[in-house]
Design an enzyme around this catalytic site. Structure first.
Site, mmCIF file in Angstrom:
data_model
loop_
_atom_site.group_PDB
_atom_site.id
_atom_site.type_symbol
_atom_site.label_atom_id
_atom_site.label_comp_id
_atom_site.label_asym_id
_atom_site.label_seq_id
_atom_site.Cartn_x
_atom_site.Cartn_y
_atom_site.Cartn_z
ATOM 1 N N LYS A 61 27.304 52.071 33.249
ATOM 2 C CA LYS A 61 26.016 51.377 33.350
ATOM 3 C C LYS A 61 25.807 50.786 34.738
ATOM 4 O O LYS A 61 24.702 50.570 35.187
ATOM 5 C CB LYS A 61 25.895 50.274 32.295
ATOM 6 C CG LYS A 61 26.707 49.016 32.599
ATOM 7 C CD LYS A 61 26.188 47.819 31.756
ATOM 8 C CE LYS A 61 26.787 46.509 32.221
ATOM 9 N NZ LYS A 61 27.921 46.035 31.478
ATOM 10 N N HIS A 190 35.984 40.500 27.962
ATOM 11 C CA HIS A 190 35.368 40.706 29.283
ATOM 12 C C HIS A 190 35.132 39.318 29.856
ATOM 13 O O HIS A 190 34.401 38.519 29.277
ATOM 14 C CB HIS A 190 34.059 41.481 29.131
ATOM 15 C CG HIS A 190 33.503 41.999 30.433
ATOM 16 N ND1 HIS A 190 33.304 41.179 31.535
ATOM 17 C CD2 HIS A 190 33.111 43.241 30.814
ATOM 18 C CE1 HIS A 190 32.814 41.912 32.529
ATOM 19 N NE2 HIS A 190 32.690 43.163 32.125
ATOM 20 N N GLU A 262 37.774 48.158 32.032
ATOM 21 C CA GLU A 262 36.422 48.726 32.128
ATOM 22 C C GLU A 262 35.718 48.288 33.409
ATOM 23 O O GLU A 262 34.661 47.666 33.375
ATOM 24 C CB GLU A 262 35.585 48.259 30.928
ATOM 25 C CG GLU A 262 36.182 48.568 29.575
ATOM 26 C CD GLU A 262 35.528 47.756 28.439
ATOM 27 O OE1 GLU A 262 34.757 46.818 28.720
ATOM 28 O OE2 GLU A 262 35.795 48.061 27.282
HETATM 29 C C1 LIG Z 1 29.024 45.586 32.112
HETATM 30 C C2 LIG Z 1 30.268 45.862 31.388
HETATM 31 C C3 LIG Z 1 31.406 46.256 32.092
HETATM 32 C C4 LIG Z 1 31.478 46.344 33.600
HETATM 33 O O1 LIG Z 1 31.497 45.084 34.164
HETATM 34 P P1 LIG Z 1 31.772 44.885 35.730
HETATM 35 O O2 LIG Z 1 31.621 43.419 35.892
HETATM 36 O O3 LIG Z 1 30.758 45.665 36.468
HETATM 37 O O4 LIG Z 1 33.157 45.338 35.986
HETATM 38 C C5 LIG Z 1 32.531 46.588 31.367
HETATM 39 N N1 LIG Z 1 32.546 46.519 30.020
HETATM 40 C C6 LIG Z 1 31.470 46.144 29.307
HETATM 41 C C7 LIG Z 1 31.543 46.115 27.824
HETATM 42 C C8 LIG Z 1 30.297 45.781 29.967
HETATM 43 O O5 LIG Z 1 29.241 45.390 29.256
#
Ligand SMILES: *Cc1c(COP(=O)(O)O)cnc(C)c1O
Length: 427
Positions: A61, A190, A262
């Site tokens: 994304k 996250h 991720e």
């Molecule tokens: C947006 C998102 C990410 C990526 O986050 P970054 O801060 O760009 O590393 C990873 N996992 C999930 C579930 C997300 O929503």
């Protein structure tokens, strides 16, 4: 086709000289990006050598550019997708379904069915409702429970939308998973995007370890995944401190548990440089003060959502040397008619002229992926390039990652070091 062409440039060249070349050779007027494919590969190598226990899954994304996806696919990275369309895009780049995690905690039914059909089995949940959906639509899925673990400092906090409370809610979801006869596969968190508190990863890993123990006490002997999410900084910020904390926190972890992450921003922020064209100018004289207003052809409804939401302000570099060093209070507007389309307000810049180009480094994360077509302004095109030195490195790496072969072109001819060709096709 333009998206698939990667230009090979000399090591003496850089983003700026390449941008200048494009402007000259194309009679370019539209805003555009250059993408340094070698930079994406470099970030991946850095990850593998710094946090070797953790398998990165690029969160597309952040920037679903096809060349980025194909490059990371060839280097054997995994992918984090949040929808049916994102899964389909990654699959069509030749990535196998087992390297994809469906990490949106709230999924539409048709998207769950699609994941099942194509064999994407790792799915994230953070609520009871989602567990019932899985029971109905995808009972054999690998369930990953996402808990909340916010960093005290982050550019974007995600915990208010996704992730369950780790103390009460997560154990409840573990028991519910059991009751529904589903397959608990792991835990995720996250810390928030562009994390400024490295310790948050240590906390998250600690909580996950406790939850794994709890799951074992509830009869789940097969919890085999720990997903430490995204949030890793990109651009010129280092991940070394975060890496140290993660590596230390993982020391005590059962080696049979697979650890993944991720990262989004980390992979793409520095690889993309935007060039925008100044096509309009107004000078306003108020008393003895002169203010300049400029119009450029990318804006807050294009690459600059961060400016629209006042998350951060990027400052451009002028490609054309200013006639004088004298600075004026300046405002830069985007190309639409909306007054919210103000990219920079009241900043001191040397005077620009119509026809100048502005260069914006580190524009790869959450820019193009959020660009719309408001007022009929199309998102900028992307011109990927690779430096010869970076290309040679990839050629050497082919022994480790045979898939680079496909990245380098079926015939391999375009990539041949002896070849005089200066472009190659990523297929
Ligand atoms: C947006 C998102 C990410 C990526 O986050 P970054 O801060 O760009 O590393 C990873 N996992 C999930 C579930 C997300 O929503």
């Amino acid at each position: 086709m333009i998206f698939d062409e990667v230009r090979v440039i000399d090591d003496t060249e850089d983003n700026f000289t390449y941008i200048e070349k494009i402007i000259k050779s194309n009679e370019q007027e539209d805003a555009f990006y250059v993408l340094d494919v070698g930079d994406v590969a470099k970030q991946h190598r850095k990850w593998l050598s710094t946090i070797p226990r953790v398998e990165p899954h690029f969160a597309i994304k952040c920037n679903p550019n096809e060349t980025v996806i194909k490059t990371l696919a060839a280097l054997n990275a995994g992918f984090d997708c949040a929808s049916k369309e994102e899964i389909s895009q990654v699959l069509s780049a030749g990535v196998s379904a087992d390297r994809i995690i469906f990490a949106n905690t709230m999924k539409q039914n048709s998207h769950i069915k699609y994941a099942r059909m194509v064999g994407v089995t790792n799915l994230t949940v953070d609520s009871e409702g989602e567990l019932y959906k899985m029971k109905n639509l995808f009972p054999e899925a690998n369930i990953i429970i996402r808990f909340r673990c916010d960093a005290s400092v982050a550019e974007i906090e995600l915990g208010s939308k996704s992730g369950c409370d780790p103390g009460i809610e997560a154990p409840k979801l573990v028991r519910k998973t059991r009751e529904l006869g589903l397959n608990l596969h792991g835990f995720s968190f996250h810390v928030g995007s562009d994390c400024g508190e490295p310790m948050a990863y240590g906390r998250g890993i600690g909580i996950a370890q406790n939850l794994i123990k709890y799951a074992e006490s509830q009869g789940f002997q097969n919890v085999k995944l720990l997903d430490i999410g995204g949030g890793f900084p990109g651009a010129d910020k280092s991940i070394d401190e975060i890496a140290e904390i993660i590596n230390q926190a993982l020391e005590g972890l059962d080696p049979s548990i697979r650890v993944i992450s991720e990262p989004g921003r980390y992979y793409v922020a520095s690889a993309f440089t935007l060039a925008s064209f100044v096509f309009g100018k107004k000078t306003i004289i108020e008393g003895d003060e002169t203010r300049n207003m400029y119009w450029m052809n990318d804006g807050n409804f294009g690459s600059f959502i961060d400016h629209l939401l006042e998350i951060k302000t990027n400052i451009p570099i002028s490609l054309n040397k200013p006639v004088s060093e004298k600075k004026y209070l300046s405002t830069i507007w985007g190309p639409t008619l909306d007054p919210f389309d103000c990219v920079i307000r009241d900043y001191w810049f040397p005077e620009l002229e119509i026809g100048d180009w502005l260069v914006w480094p580190n524009m790869g994360a959450y820019t193009l992926s959020l660009a719309g077509t408001f007022n009929g302004i199309l998102p900028p095109a992307v011109f990927p390039f690779i430096k010869r030195e970076a290309l040679n490195l990839l050629v050497l790496e082919q022994k480790i990652h045979p898939k680079i072969g496909s990245l380098l072109g079926t015939e391999g001819k375009h990539w041949d070091q002896q070849s005089k060709s200066t472009s190659l096709t990523i297929i």
